[in-house]
Motif scaffolding. Structure first.
Motif, PDB file in Angstrom:
ATOM      1  N   ILE A  20       0.006   4.913  -8.175  1.00 18.37           N
ATOM      2  CA  ILE A  20       0.096   4.921  -6.709  1.00 18.37           C
ATOM      3  C   ILE A  20      -1.163   4.285  -6.162  1.00 18.37           C
ATOM      4  N   SER A  21      -0.988   3.281  -5.309  1.00 18.22           N
ATOM      5  CA  SER A  21      -2.109   2.556  -4.713  1.00 18.22           C
ATOM      6  C   SER A  21      -2.404   3.089  -3.323  1.00 18.22           C
TER       7      SER A  21
ATOM      8  N   CYS B  16       0.833  -1.208   0.000  1.00 24.48           N
ATOM      9  CA  CYS B  16       0.000   0.000   0.000  1.00 24.48           C
ATOM     10  C   CYS B  16       0.864   1.252   0.000  1.00 24.48           C
ATOM     11  N   GLY B  17       0.439   2.254  -0.770  1.00 23.39           N
ATOM     12  CA  GLY B  17       1.126   3.526  -0.806  1.00 23.39           C
ATOM     13  C   GLY B  17       2.351   3.575  -1.687  1.00 23.39           C
ATOM     14  N   ARG B  18       2.701   2.463  -2.304  1.00 23.47           N
ATOM     15  CA  ARG B  18       3.884   2.458  -3.168  1.00 23.47           C
ATOM     16  C   ARG B  18       3.553   2.982  -4.557  1.00 23.47           C
ATOM     17  N   GLU B  19       4.561   3.500  -5.197  1.00 24.97           N
ATOM     18  CA  GLU B  19       4.448   3.959  -6.577  1.00 24.97           C
ATOM     19  C   GLU B  19       5.145   2.936  -7.460  1.00 24.97           C
ATOM     20  N   GLU B  20       4.461   2.533  -8.543  1.00 28.29           N
ATOM     21  CA  GLU B  20       5.070   1.565  -9.444  1.00 28.29           C
ATOM     22  C   GLU B  20       4.640   1.838 -10.878  1.00 28.29           C
ATOM     23  N   PRO B  21       5.488   1.471 -11.837  1.00 28.36           N
ATOM     24  CA  PRO B  21       5.120   1.680 -13.235  1.00 28.36           C
ATOM     25  C   PRO B  21       4.151   0.592 -13.708  1.00 28.36           C
ATOM     26  N   VAL B  22       3.135   0.995 -14.481  1.00 26.56           N
ATOM     27  CA  VAL B  22       2.218   0.055 -15.127  1.00 26.56           C
ATOM     28  C   VAL B  22       2.041   0.510 -16.573  1.00 26.56           C
TER      29      VAL B  22
END
Length: 119
Positions: A87-88, A71-77
């Motif tokens: 960002i979730s 939770c709260g992480r930023e990741e490329p999609v």
């Protein structure tokens, strides 16, 4: 009298997080609305809403269950050939990632005002 107060209070509170948690699920979309379907989450998962951005483009969203450690992480999609930064944002209540429900908020406010008036 005390039993009546407790019953009223329990009905006014949001559903707890014990038992099987349900969340709204929808695939990545660039639509501003995400009606989604219900899905069951695991014990170590929370409901989430993911919001993705990419320079010069509108946002994308998705919803579902996610391990609480992510939770709260930023990741490329990648969506339709474009890489977004997603960002979730997590929440822990039953169906907490659904669209806000103004009618439900008014109900809770009405019950709270009733309780305050009775005191």
């Amino acid at each position: 009298m005390v039993l009546g107060w407790l019953l009223l209070l329990v009905t006014a509170l949001p559903r707890g997080t014990t038992g099987t948690k349900e969340c709204v699920f929808c695939e990545l979309t660039d639509s501003s609305s995400c009606p989604g379907t219900h899905m069951h989450c695991g014990d170590d998962e929370d409901c989430f809403t993911g919001t993705g951005t990419s320079p010069g483009l509108g946002p994308i969203i998705n919803k579902g269950c996610l391990p609480s450690t992510l939770c709260g992480r930023e990741e490329p999609v990648t969506y339709q050939g474009v890489t977004y930064s997603l960002i979730s944002t997590c929440c822990s209540g039953h169906l907490c990632n659904r669209a806000p429900n103004p009618a439900g908020s008014r109900r809770a406010l009405g019950i709270l005002l009733l309780l305050l008036r009775l005191l």
